[in-house]
Design an enzyme around this catalytic site. Structure first.
Site, short mmCIF file in Angstrom:
data_model
loop_
_atom_site.label_atom_id
_atom_site.label_comp_id
_atom_site.label_asym_id
_atom_site.label_seq_id
_atom_site.Cartn_x
_atom_site.Cartn_y
_atom_site.Cartn_z
N ASP A 102 0.74 -1.06 0.09
CA ASP A 102 -0.13 -0.10 -0.13
C ASP A 102 0.73 1.29 0.09
OD1 ASP A 102 -2.41 1.23 -0.06
OD2 ASP A 102 -2.60 1.16 2.36
N ALA A 160 -0.91 10.97 8.19
CA ALA A 160 -0.34 10.86 6.96
C ALA A 160 0.00 9.61 6.34
CB ALA A 160 0.94 11.84 7.12
N LYS A 185 -8.48 8.82 10.90
CA LYS A 185 -8.66 8.80 9.52
C LYS A 185 -7.48 8.69 9.19
CE LYS A 185 -8.46 11.49 6.23
NZ LYS A 185 -7.87 10.87 5.05
N THR A 240 2.37 21.08 6.64
CA THR A 240 1.94 22.55 7.18
C THR A 240 0.90 23.30 6.58
OG1 THR A 240 4.30 22.72 8.11
CG2 THR A 240 3.10 24.83 7.73
N THR A 242 -1.87 21.94 5.36
CA THR A 242 -3.02 21.32 5.69
C THR A 242 -3.18 21.72 7.23
OG1 THR A 242 -2.88 19.64 4.10
CG2 THR A 242 -4.38 19.19 5.84
N GLU A 260 1.46 17.56 13.99
CA GLU A 260 2.87 17.22 13.68
C GLU A 260 2.99 17.46 12.24
OE1 GLU A 260 4.96 16.51 15.87
OE2 GLU A 260 3.73 16.54 17.58
N GLY A 262 5.39 19.48 8.53
CA GLY A 262 6.49 19.27 7.73
C GLY A 262 7.73 19.91 8.25
N CYS A 294 9.34 12.77 7.53
CA CYS A 294 9.19 14.33 8.00
C CYS A 294 10.56 14.85 8.69
CB CYS A 294 8.13 14.39 8.99
SG CYS A 294 7.99 13.36 10.63
N GLU A 389 9.67 21.76 1.64
CA GLU A 389 9.83 20.37 1.93
C GLU A 389 9.84 19.69 0.46
OE1 GLU A 389 6.68 18.70 4.32
OE2 GLU A 389 8.24 17.57 5.38
N LYS A 459 8.18 26.10 15.38
CA LYS A 459 7.99 27.12 14.27
C LYS A 459 6.95 26.56 13.56
CE LYS A 459 12.34 28.26 12.88
NZ LYS A 459 13.14 28.73 12.01
N GLY A 462 5.12 22.46 13.62
CA GLY A 462 4.01 21.90 14.59
C GLY A 462 3.73 22.53 16.03
#
Ligand code: NDP
Length: 493
Positions: A102, A160, A185, A240, A242, A260, A262, A294, A389, A459, A462
């Site tokens: 997956d 994620a 989710k 970041t 989202t 948590e 990027g 990350c 990133e 910063k 997160g």
């Protein structure tokens, strides 16, 4: 369809019922689905339920119904969580196969270190579940304050795609250890291993409704989850951009968040370092999980006199990495998660000089989203490539001249997730600890973490922490009760 899936996933999932709510498998209320495919060769894996607001409501209510009895029994929580850890260890191969299919991560990792990390998180927080005592505060002769720590109730979690099993365990273990129930989710790109984890948690005795898993798309599930009146807190792992949207919606609803996000993490290499170890650390950090980590320290800052030598060491190591079919146990790097993410990496790389002309170990699977490990030495410092990133197997090397410049360049980013520093000087190591704006600073190591090691971004990386006691603290609130032994006299009397 890979026949292995039929053997491994709960049968309901294969019949498009991938919402695990109150211990049962459901389709989406409107029967909506979305296709899950493998990044290895783009083959279809299954149709997953595409949850909407009605499904979120059902899951949240199931979590709400399970909340009181779960909150009240710490020793039961500890026992169930230890059993979940055992189930994870006992199904390493199945979990590994599903995750590799997956997510494309090499089977050597998904059935190896990832299993121990995920199981270790349940063990670690099981140790906490029956020890969540409050405290008392003396207030003079006549009054005492009792400070209790209570669960929030229902917590909404969104995760994620990059380390699906570990990301799920990182959310579930501390949240339920503290007596909360939850709705999680997983990312739409790699939800399958979380569905197998649901089955294992049920087998381990997790009461129905304590954890609920819903598959679907971020905006469709996110908004109803964040704004649902029964959800008290949101825990999010993702980008970041989202994260800002999630925080805004949660702020409007006056709910606290754990974010948590990027990173654009630096690795600093000084002339007094063990260069061979440092180069191997840089290559590991930049290319592990095809750069989709990350805390990847792929922004490598090297003191100028050794830059060429260090670059040559990294190139030699990168060119021999084995990239290809992640089911081959010798493969070190698999594909990028999706065609969309591959296109983003290519777009950030466009126009750059690339060192990918010689890759004897690069054997992409036809149809898969593969990208060769790439080292870049010439780029504009203000370009998107330098500042954003990348989340692909790309290392950027550049020079610094003085220690002061090294700290300044390392901190010159909106992010502050991780940093790795290579030096034999105690003074420099101490300077790094003090001056780097980063949730974690690794000195002469990289990606060295345990369940007990807090990791929280500074910063734009997160708010709050994953792992350690710090993560658990976020999932409890305090209640203070003041009791007076004598009668209370009003100052107005
Ligand atoms: P995204 O931000 O794209 O997605 C993360 C999750 O958020 C997914 O489940 C996604 O759903 C969901 N989502 C998308 N839009 C919304 C919305 N409007 N409201 C609520 N939820 C939404 O990140 P990626 O999945 O691309 O993950 C990579 C990012 O995660 C990188 O930036 C990486 O650095 C970061 N990350 C940080 C970690 C840390 O500990 N700091 C650990 C792991 C990753 P959908 O599946 O539909 O897209």
């Amino acid at each position: 369809m890979d026949t292995k899936l039929w053997d491994l996933l709960p049968p309901a999932c294969l019949a498009k019922s991938t919402l695990w709510i109150g211990g049962e498998w459901y389709e989406a209320a409107d029967s909506g689905t979305f296709a899950v495919s493998s990044p290895i060769d783009d083959s279809a894996l299954l149709l997953a339920s595409r949850a909407q607001a009605a499904d979120v409501d059902r899951a949240v209510r199931a979590a709400g119904a399970a909340a009181a009895s779960w909150a009240n029994n710490g020793s039961m929580r500890a026992g169930v969580m230890r059993s979940i850890a055992d189930e994870i260890r006992g199904h390493a191969q199945e979990l590994g196969v599903i995750e590799t299919l997956d997510s494309g991560r090499p089977i050597s990792e998904t059935a190896g270190a990832s299993i121990e990390h995920a199981a270790g998180l349940f063990d670690y927080y099981a140790g906490l579940a029956d020890k969540l005592h409050g405290s008392s505060v003396p207030m003079g002769n006549e009054a005492t304050a009792i400070v209790e720590r209570e669960p929030f109730g229902v917590i909404g979690a969104i995760s994620a795609w990059n380390y699906p099993l570990e990301n799920a365990a990182t959310k579930i273990a501390p949240i339920i250890a503290c007596g909360n129930t939850m709705v999680l989710k997983p990312a739409e790109q790699s939800p399958l291993v979380t569905l197998l984890l649901a089955q294992l948690m049920q087998k381990a005795g997790l009461p129905d409704g304590v954890a609920n898993i819903i598959t679907g798309f971020g905006p469709e599930v996110g908004t109803p989850l964040i704004t649902h009146p029964l959800v008290s807190k949101i825990s999010f792992t993702g980008s970041t951009a989202t994260g800002r949207r999630v925080a805004a919606a949660a702020g409007e609803a006056l709910k606290s968040v754990v974010l948590e996000l990027g990173g654009k993490s630096p690795m600093l290499v000084f002339g007094d370092a063990d260069l061979s170890r440092a180069a191997s650390a840089a290559v590991f950090s930049a290319f592990k999980n095809a750069g989709q980590t990350c805390t990847s320290c792929a922004r490598v800052l090297v003191v100028r006199p050794i830059l060429d030598h260090f670059t040559a060491l990294c190139r030699a190591a990168a060119e021999n990495l084995r990239v290809g079919d992640p089911f081959d146990p010798t493969t070190q790097i698999g594909p990028i998660i999706s065609a969309k993410q591959l296109a983003r990496v290519r777009q950030l790389m466009s126009g750059l000089g690339r060192a990918q002309d010689c890759h004897p170990g690069f054997h992409p699977v036809p149809g898969g989203h593969f990208f060769p490990p790439t080292i870049v030495t010439k780029f504009a410092p203000d370009s998107d490539f330098a500042r954003q990133e990348i989340f692909g197997p790309v290392m950027a090397l550049h020079a610094f001249d003085t220690d002061e410049e090294a700290w300044q360049l390392a901190n010159d980013t909106e992010y502050g997730l991780a940093a790795s520093v290579w030096t034999s000087s105690i003074h420099r190591a101490e300077q790094a600890r003090r001056l780097l704006v980063s949730g974690i600073v690794w000195i002469n190591c990289v990606h060295t973490l345990s369940a007990g090691t807090p990791l929280g971004g500074h910063k734009a990386s997160g708010i709050g922490s994953e792992y350690g006691l710090e993560a658990a603290e976020q999932y409890m609130k305090t209640k203070t009760t003041v009791t007076m032994s004598k009668g209370w006299n009003s100052p107005f009397a």
